[in-house]
Design a protein around this motif. Structure first.
Motif, PDB file in Angstrom:
ATOM      1  N   MET A 161     -10.144  -9.408 -22.941  1.00  0.00           N
ATOM      2  CA  MET A 161      -8.988  -8.828 -22.270  1.00  0.00           C
ATOM      3  C   MET A 161      -9.074  -7.305 -22.265  1.00  0.00           C
ATOM      4  O   MET A 161      -8.752  -6.672 -21.287  1.00  0.00           O
ATOM      5  CB  MET A 161      -7.715  -9.334 -22.958  1.00  0.00           C
ATOM      6  N   SER A 162      -9.520  -6.724 -23.354  1.00  0.00           N
ATOM      7  CA  SER A 162      -9.623  -5.274 -23.454  1.00  0.00           C
ATOM      8  C   SER A 162     -10.540  -4.711 -22.373  1.00  0.00           C
ATOM      9  O   SER A 162     -10.249  -3.672 -21.786  1.00  0.00           O
ATOM     10  CB  SER A 162     -10.133  -4.879 -24.839  1.00  0.00           C
ATOM     11  N   THR A 163     -11.628  -5.389 -22.102  1.00  0.00           N
ATOM     12  CA  THR A 163     -12.559  -4.933 -21.078  1.00  0.00           C
ATOM     13  C   THR A 163     -11.907  -4.963 -19.699  1.00  0.00           C
ATOM     14  O   THR A 163     -12.086  -4.037 -18.905  1.00  0.00           O
ATOM     15  CB  THR A 163     -13.829  -5.809 -21.079  1.00  0.00           C
ATOM     16  N   ALA A 164     -11.134  -6.002 -19.418  1.00  0.00           N
ATOM     17  CA  ALA A 164     -10.433  -6.088 -18.132  1.00  0.00           C
ATOM     18  C   ALA A 164      -9.428  -4.951 -17.990  1.00  0.00           C
ATOM     19  O   ALA A 164      -9.315  -4.349 -16.925  1.00  0.00           O
ATOM     20  CB  ALA A 164      -9.738  -7.434 -17.997  1.00  0.00           C
ATOM     21  N   VAL A 165      -8.725  -4.659 -19.069  1.00  0.00           N
ATOM     22  CA  VAL A 165      -7.759  -3.565 -19.042  1.00  0.00           C
ATOM     23  C   VAL A 165      -8.484  -2.238 -18.823  1.00  0.00           C
ATOM     24  O   VAL A 165      -8.062  -1.419 -18.008  1.00  0.00           O
ATOM     25  CB  VAL A 165      -6.929  -3.529 -20.346  1.00  0.00           C
ATOM     26  N   ASP A 166      -9.570  -2.028 -19.557  1.00  0.00           N
ATOM     27  CA  ASP A 166     -10.336  -0.784 -19.406  1.00  0.00           C
ATOM     28  C   ASP A 166     -10.855  -0.615 -17.980  1.00  0.00           C
ATOM     29  O   ASP A 166     -10.871   0.495 -17.447  1.00  0.00           O
ATOM     30  CB  ASP A 166     -11.510  -0.757 -20.390  1.00  0.00           C
ATOM     31  N   ALA A 167     -11.267  -1.710 -17.374  1.00  0.00           N
ATOM     32  CA  ALA A 167     -11.806  -1.644 -16.009  1.00  0.00           C
ATOM     33  C   ALA A 167     -10.720  -1.325 -14.986  1.00  0.00           C
ATOM     34  O   ALA A 167     -10.987  -0.672 -13.981  1.00  0.00           O
ATOM     35  CB  ALA A 167     -12.493  -2.960 -15.658  1.00  0.00           C
ATOM     36  N   LYS A 168      -9.500  -1.781 -15.226  1.00  0.00           N
ATOM     37  CA  LYS A 168      -8.402  -1.576 -14.271  1.00  0.00           C
ATOM     38  C   LYS A 168      -7.666  -0.257 -14.492  1.00  0.00           C
ATOM     39  O   LYS A 168      -6.969   0.217 -13.600  1.00  0.00           O
ATOM     40  CB  LYS A 168      -7.389  -2.720 -14.362  1.00  0.00           C
ATOM     41  N   ALA A 169      -7.798   0.350 -15.654  1.00  0.00           N
ATOM     42  CA  ALA A 169      -7.025   1.548 -15.984  1.00  0.00           C
ATOM     43  C   ALA A 169      -7.179   2.679 -14.957  1.00  0.00           C
ATOM     44  O   ALA A 169      -6.168   3.258 -14.545  1.00  0.00           O
ATOM     45  CB  ALA A 169      -7.365   2.025 -17.389  1.00  0.00           C
ATOM     46  N   PRO A 170      -8.398   3.024 -14.513  1.00  0.00           N
ATOM     47  CA  PRO A 170      -8.503   4.109 -13.529  1.00  0.00           C
ATOM     48  C   PRO A 170      -7.772   3.802 -12.214  1.00  0.00           C
ATOM     49  O   PRO A 170      -7.177   4.695 -11.611  1.00  0.00           O
ATOM     50  CB  PRO A 170     -10.016   4.235 -13.291  1.00  0.00           C
ATOM     51  N   LEU A 171      -7.788   2.554 -11.811  1.00  0.00           N
ATOM     52  CA  LEU A 171      -7.101   2.146 -10.595  1.00  0.00           C
ATOM     53  C   LEU A 171      -5.598   2.370 -10.729  1.00  0.00           C
ATOM     54  O   LEU A 171      -4.962   2.996  -9.880  1.00  0.00           O
ATOM     55  CB  LEU A 171      -7.398   0.674 -10.292  1.00  0.00           C
ATOM     56  N   PHE A 172      -5.032   1.890 -11.841  1.00  0.00           N
ATOM     57  CA  PHE A 172      -3.599   2.050 -12.047  1.00  0.00           C
ATOM     58  C   PHE A 172      -3.229   3.502 -12.318  1.00  0.00           C
ATOM     59  O   PHE A 172      -2.144   3.947 -11.946  1.00  0.00           O
ATOM     60  CB  PHE A 172      -3.107   1.121 -13.158  1.00  0.00           C
ATOM     61  N   ASP A 173      -4.131   4.240 -12.941  1.00  0.00           N
ATOM     62  CA  ASP A 173      -3.900   5.668 -13.149  1.00  0.00           C
ATOM     63  C   ASP A 173      -3.788   6.375 -11.802  1.00  0.00           C
ATOM     64  O   ASP A 173      -2.887   7.186 -11.583  1.00  0.00           O
ATOM     65  CB  ASP A 173      -5.033   6.274 -13.984  1.00  0.00           C
ATOM     66  N   ALA A 174      -4.690   6.046 -10.884  1.00  0.00           N
ATOM     67  CA  ALA A 174      -4.654   6.661  -9.555  1.00  0.00           C
ATOM     68  C   ALA A 174      -3.373   6.295  -8.808  1.00  0.00           C
ATOM     69  O   ALA A 174      -2.775   7.130  -8.133  1.00  0.00           O
ATOM     70  CB  ALA A 174      -5.877   6.234  -8.743  1.00  0.00           C
ATOM     71  N   LEU A 175      -2.932   5.063  -8.946  1.00  0.00           N
ATOM     72  CA  LEU A 175      -1.720   4.619  -8.263  1.00  0.00           C
ATOM     73  C   LEU A 175      -0.454   5.117  -8.949  1.00  0.00           C
ATOM     74  O   LEU A 175       0.629   5.064  -8.371  1.00  0.00           O
ATOM     75  CB  LEU A 175      -1.694   3.086  -8.189  1.00  0.00           C
ATOM     76  N   GLY A 176      -0.590   5.607 -10.178  1.00  0.00           N
ATOM     77  CA  GLY A 176       0.573   6.047 -10.945  1.00  0.00           C
ATOM     78  C   GLY A 176       1.149   7.382 -10.514  1.00  0.00           C
ATOM     79  O   GLY A 176       2.258   7.734 -10.898  1.00  0.00           O
ATOM     80  N   ASP A 177       0.422   8.125  -9.716  1.00  0.00           N
ATOM     81  CA  ASP A 177       0.914   9.415  -9.245  1.00  0.00           C
ATOM     82  C   ASP A 177       1.730   9.203  -7.970  1.00  0.00           C
ATOM     83  O   ASP A 177       1.249   8.552  -7.031  1.00  0.00           O
ATOM     84  CB  ASP A 177      -0.270  10.345  -8.961  1.00  0.00           C
ATOM     85  N   PRO A 178       2.949   9.732  -7.903  1.00  0.00           N
ATOM     86  CA  PRO A 178       3.783   9.505  -6.711  1.00  0.00           C
ATOM     87  C   PRO A 178       3.134   9.969  -5.407  1.00  0.00           C
ATOM     88  O   PRO A 178       3.260   9.274  -4.384  1.00  0.00           O
ATOM     89  CB  PRO A 178       5.048  10.318  -6.995  1.00  0.00           C
ATOM     90  N   ASN A 179       2.447  11.108  -5.422  1.00  0.00           N
ATOM     91  CA  ASN A 179       1.820  11.576  -4.180  1.00  0.00           C
ATOM     92  C   ASN A 179       0.681  10.663  -3.745  1.00  0.00           C
ATOM     93  O   ASN A 179       0.537  10.369  -2.558  1.00  0.00           O
ATOM     94  CB  ASN A 179       1.321  13.018  -4.331  1.00  0.00           C
ATOM     95  N   ARG A 180      -0.116  10.203  -4.691  1.00  0.00           N
ATOM     96  CA  ARG A 180      -1.210   9.294  -4.321  1.00  0.00           C
ATOM     97  C   ARG A 180      -0.656   7.960  -3.840  1.00  0.00           C
ATOM     98  O   ARG A 180      -1.194   7.356  -2.906  1.00  0.00           O
ATOM     99  CB  ARG A 180      -2.177   9.132  -5.491  1.00  0.00           C
ATOM    100  N   LEU A 181       0.428   7.518  -4.445  1.00  0.00           N
ATOM    101  CA  LEU A 181       1.052   6.279  -3.983  1.00  0.00           C
ATOM    102  C   LEU A 181       1.612   6.449  -2.567  1.00  0.00           C
ATOM    103  O   LEU A 181       1.496   5.543  -1.734  1.00  0.00           O
ATOM    104  CB  LEU A 181       2.152   5.855  -4.961  1.00  0.00           C
ATOM    105  N   ARG A 182       2.169   7.619  -2.280  1.00  0.00           N
ATOM    106  CA  ARG A 182       2.635   7.897  -0.912  1.00  0.00           C
ATOM    107  C   ARG A 182       1.469   7.877   0.080  1.00  0.00           C
ATOM    108  O   ARG A 182       1.602   7.397   1.209  1.00  0.00           O
ATOM    109  CB  ARG A 182       3.340   9.253  -0.859  1.00  0.00           C
ATOM    110  N   ILE A 183       0.342   8.430  -0.334  1.00  0.00           N
ATOM    111  CA  ILE A 183      -0.836   8.436   0.543  1.00  0.00           C
ATOM    112  C   ILE A 183      -1.272   7.005   0.844  1.00  0.00           C
ATOM    113  O   ILE A 183      -1.523   6.645   1.998  1.00  0.00           O
ATOM    114  CB  ILE A 183      -1.993   9.235  -0.090  1.00  0.00           C
ATOM    115  N   ILE A 184      -1.369   6.187  -0.200  1.00  0.00           N
ATOM    116  CA  ILE A 184      -1.774   4.782  -0.007  1.00  0.00           C
ATOM    117  C   ILE A 184      -0.781   4.081   0.914  1.00  0.00           C
ATOM    118  O   ILE A 184      -1.176   3.351   1.830  1.00  0.00           O
ATOM    119  CB  ILE A 184      -1.892   4.051  -1.362  1.00  0.00           C
TER     120      ILE A 184
END
Length: 108
Positions: free
Chosen positions: A1-24
């Protein structure tokens, strides 16, 4: 499970910024657009928008190509589908935990 979380963290980090979420959101709703058009939906300079777009590109959420003097950006749906699948699986785990808690409480 830890590996799956580590792999997804950059994706969710990128989506966590309001401006980047607005862009998406803009790219999902309106389709491909230029960097100039992106600055119309987020209150930042063109340089800041470019940095946001580059971060989204680094995690695979967007891709771009040159068209004349402009860079055209488009959303890449695969990472969004992966994020959705991950959140769905996490939600199902919580549902099962709540069901077990409910069964435990009702047994008393």
């Amino acid at each position: 499970m830890s590996t799956a979380v580590d792999a997804k963290a950059p994706l969710f980090d990128a989506l966590g910024d309001p401006n980047r979420l607005r862009i998406i959101t803009r790219l999902c709703d309106g389709g491909p657009c230029s960097t100039s058009q992106v600055t119309q939906v987020i209150p930042v300079t063109r340089q800041a928008a470019t940095k946001h777009l580059q971060m989204l590109e680094a995690v695979g959420l967007v891709s771009s190509h040159r068209q004349g003097r402009e860079r055209i950006w488009r959303v890449c749906p695969e990472p969004l589908a992966e994020a959705s699948d991950y959140l769905t699986a996490l939600s199902q785990r919580w549902d099962r935990a709540i069901d077990r808690l409910r069964a435990y409480i009702e047994d008393d």
